[in-house]
Scaffold this motif. Sequence first.
Motif, mmCIF file in Angstrom:
data_model
loop_
_atom_site.group_PDB
_atom_site.id
_atom_site.type_symbol
_atom_site.label_atom_id
_atom_site.label_comp_id
_atom_site.label_asym_id
_atom_site.label_seq_id
_atom_site.Cartn_x
_atom_site.Cartn_y
_atom_site.Cartn_z
ATOM 1 N N SER A 162 0.853 -1.191 0.000
ATOM 2 C CA SER A 162 0.000 0.000 0.000
ATOM 3 C C SER A 162 0.884 1.236 0.000
ATOM 4 N N CYS A 163 0.336 2.354 -0.528
ATOM 5 C CA CYS A 163 1.165 3.559 -0.689
ATOM 6 C C CYS A 163 0.493 4.820 -0.159
ATOM 7 N N GLY A 164 -0.607 4.675 0.554
ATOM 8 C CA GLY A 164 -1.301 5.848 1.085
ATOM 9 C C GLY A 164 -1.790 6.753 -0.035
ATOM 10 N N ARG A 165 -1.418 8.015 0.045
ATOM 11 C CA ARG A 165 -1.886 8.970 -0.969
ATOM 12 C C ARG A 165 -0.874 9.156 -2.094
ATOM 13 N N GLN A 166 0.223 8.386 -2.047
ATOM 14 C CA GLN A 166 1.219 8.484 -3.121
ATOM 15 C C GLN A 166 0.659 7.913 -4.429
ATOM 16 N N SER A 167 1.190 8.412 -5.547
ATOM 17 C CA SER A 167 0.840 7.821 -6.848
ATOM 18 C C SER A 167 2.028 8.010 -7.781
ATOM 19 N N GLY A 168 2.023 7.210 -8.849
ATOM 20 C CA GLY A 168 3.105 7.340 -9.822
ATOM 21 C C GLY A 168 3.419 6.023 -10.495
ATOM 22 N N THR A 169 4.407 6.067 -11.382
ATOM 23 C CA THR A 169 4.801 4.889 -12.155
ATOM 24 C C THR A 169 6.316 4.773 -12.163
ATOM 25 N N ARG A 170 6.813 3.526 -11.971
ATOM 26 C CA ARG A 170 8.245 3.261 -12.104
ATOM 27 C C ARG A 170 8.412 2.169 -13.156
#
Length: 658
Positions: A162-170
């Motif tokens: 889980s990442c909380g409110r983080q978002s993005g792509t790697r």
Amino acid sequence: MAVTPTYDESSFRVLKGLEPVRERPGMYTRTDSPAHIIQEVIDNSADEALGGHAKNLHVLLHLDGSITVTDDGRGIPVGLHPDEKIPVVVLAFTRLHAGGKFDKSTGNSAYAFSGGLHGVGVAVTNALSTRVSVEVRREGKIWAIEFSGGGESVGALTEVGSCGRQSGTRVRVWPDPKYFDAPKVPPAELERLLRSKAVLLPGVKVRLDIEQADGSIQTKTWSYPSGLAGYLAELAGNAEAVAPLYAAEKYADADHADFAAGEGAAWAIGWHIDAVASESYVNLIPTVAGGTHESGLRAGAFEAVKSFIEHRALLPRGVKLQQDDVCSRMAFVLSARILDPQFQGQVKEKLNSREAVKLVSSMIRDPFEIWLNQHVEAGKAIADISIKQALARQKNAQKVEKKKQSGVAVLPGKLSDCESTDIAENELFLVEGDSAGGSAKMARNKETQAILPLRGKVLNSWEVEAGRLFANNEIHDIAVALGVDPHGPADSPDLSGLRYGKLIIMSDADVDGAHIQTLLLTLFYRHFPALIRHGHIHIAQPPLYRIDVPASGKKRPARRLYALDEGELVAIKDRLIKEGIRAEAVEVGRFKGLGEMNPDQLRETAMAPATRRVLPVVDAPGADEITLKLFNLLMGKGEASSRRAWMELNGHLVEADL
């Protein structure tokens, strides 16, 4: 005895999935190094930043040659596609022509302004890599998926945290060295690309980390608080500036009559004593080969400077200002935003969109003219260097003219000559028919373009002796207009009398037009081969179809598009349907010939250098013998039976427009 391979139903092979990319990688990307397949991933992250969804772009160059690209955008969707029933992240990396950048009919789609067109970007990256690892942070969850074997093997999409409110792509990519001349991405090219993203994305932090052999990390970050002006100043270095740099931007609003909301450009321009490199971008994609947006910038800047000079009566008597006089010393950084950009090829090195000329020129012209009038000293300095350039050009042209004065034949009466005597920019159009010639005369730029209408078909000159060529009026007029005498392939003729740098054959897009092209090419190949050898002969490609697209709300005004042939017509119709325009609302008209085009249409599609399509005629290396045999077969008088046999063998390949 050699066995002839069979040609039957089993001979046809259907390339599926990403196989076309691996089979012909050069059609989809650059193959000198993996730089462009990594750029595809970086461009996706930059598009997120362009839309205001990402503030950080991070690239890590690993010691093993793999590259990781990370952003804090929205994250690629991981849910099932409503039609395909496959996770969208899998579609993006494994299907050609699947992407989030097709529906651009309004400025509110997922990617209103992006370089993505065909949905082949990261799918090509996957196809030419041994392994691709993707991690997506979206809606509080972290998802991971692996692709291997050039995208043939697709791992399971799994939730790994889980990442909380983080978002993005790697995305981590291991390019497959067998597809590239050099196995690793050149760091200098990567730095240039990332620095340009920092310039074009104010407020976005761009970082490059490079793993060193000792385990340490070399880090570079880029930030340009003063935007394009700061970047152009860096490009200029110590070059002496004629005037202060001018930087501004202008975009269409929702009520603009000609362009969609958000379309427009940002620019920085400056004039220097020494040459300074220029750069241009479309929706953050570097267009290293330029294109129509650069033509628009030059046109707008030229009109503004010309107006400033005329209002202040700075131009000496007898001097005529041309665009090159003003723009040859101009350096620029241009960032255009276009709703639906059309590039030349998937590598996107050159913009082809005709609308971009009008878009960029109209955006820069008035603001730049206002700036010139507010900064009169800077305006006069730019005017001064432009006028000096014009005087030098006219002086050089006069030198050439003196060489040509003795013994010049009288020019043909039907030739509408151009005013300029500068061989580098003069063009002669050989136009089929008087009616098309009339349209061409009205459509041309009188300064640099000359028109010679041809009445009927030119003589087949393949077996005509050079001494008897001038018995034919049309050939006589062409030779006199050009200022070059007939010669043979082994000769080194005197081309100092040549009056035009380009000779452009402009005929109808039908069988008769193709025949006229063939007869003229026969003339030049047989009797004026040096013109082909030095790149002076060209063929215009006027379109066969006109497509009128209705307005779709205020954000998308009515447009007129052109299609070269049936295939291009189908492609344009498909694109319009994807934009949300009903097929029955699109009107398609077919040109019967050049004479049916009005001057504006002819200018835009076949004559204006910024928007026309013109093919250069060149000698294929090592193909002299084959070419000679083919001309003999097609044009020789004693080859009728061979010609018939050849036509019976190859006739089924022709898609003739009768």
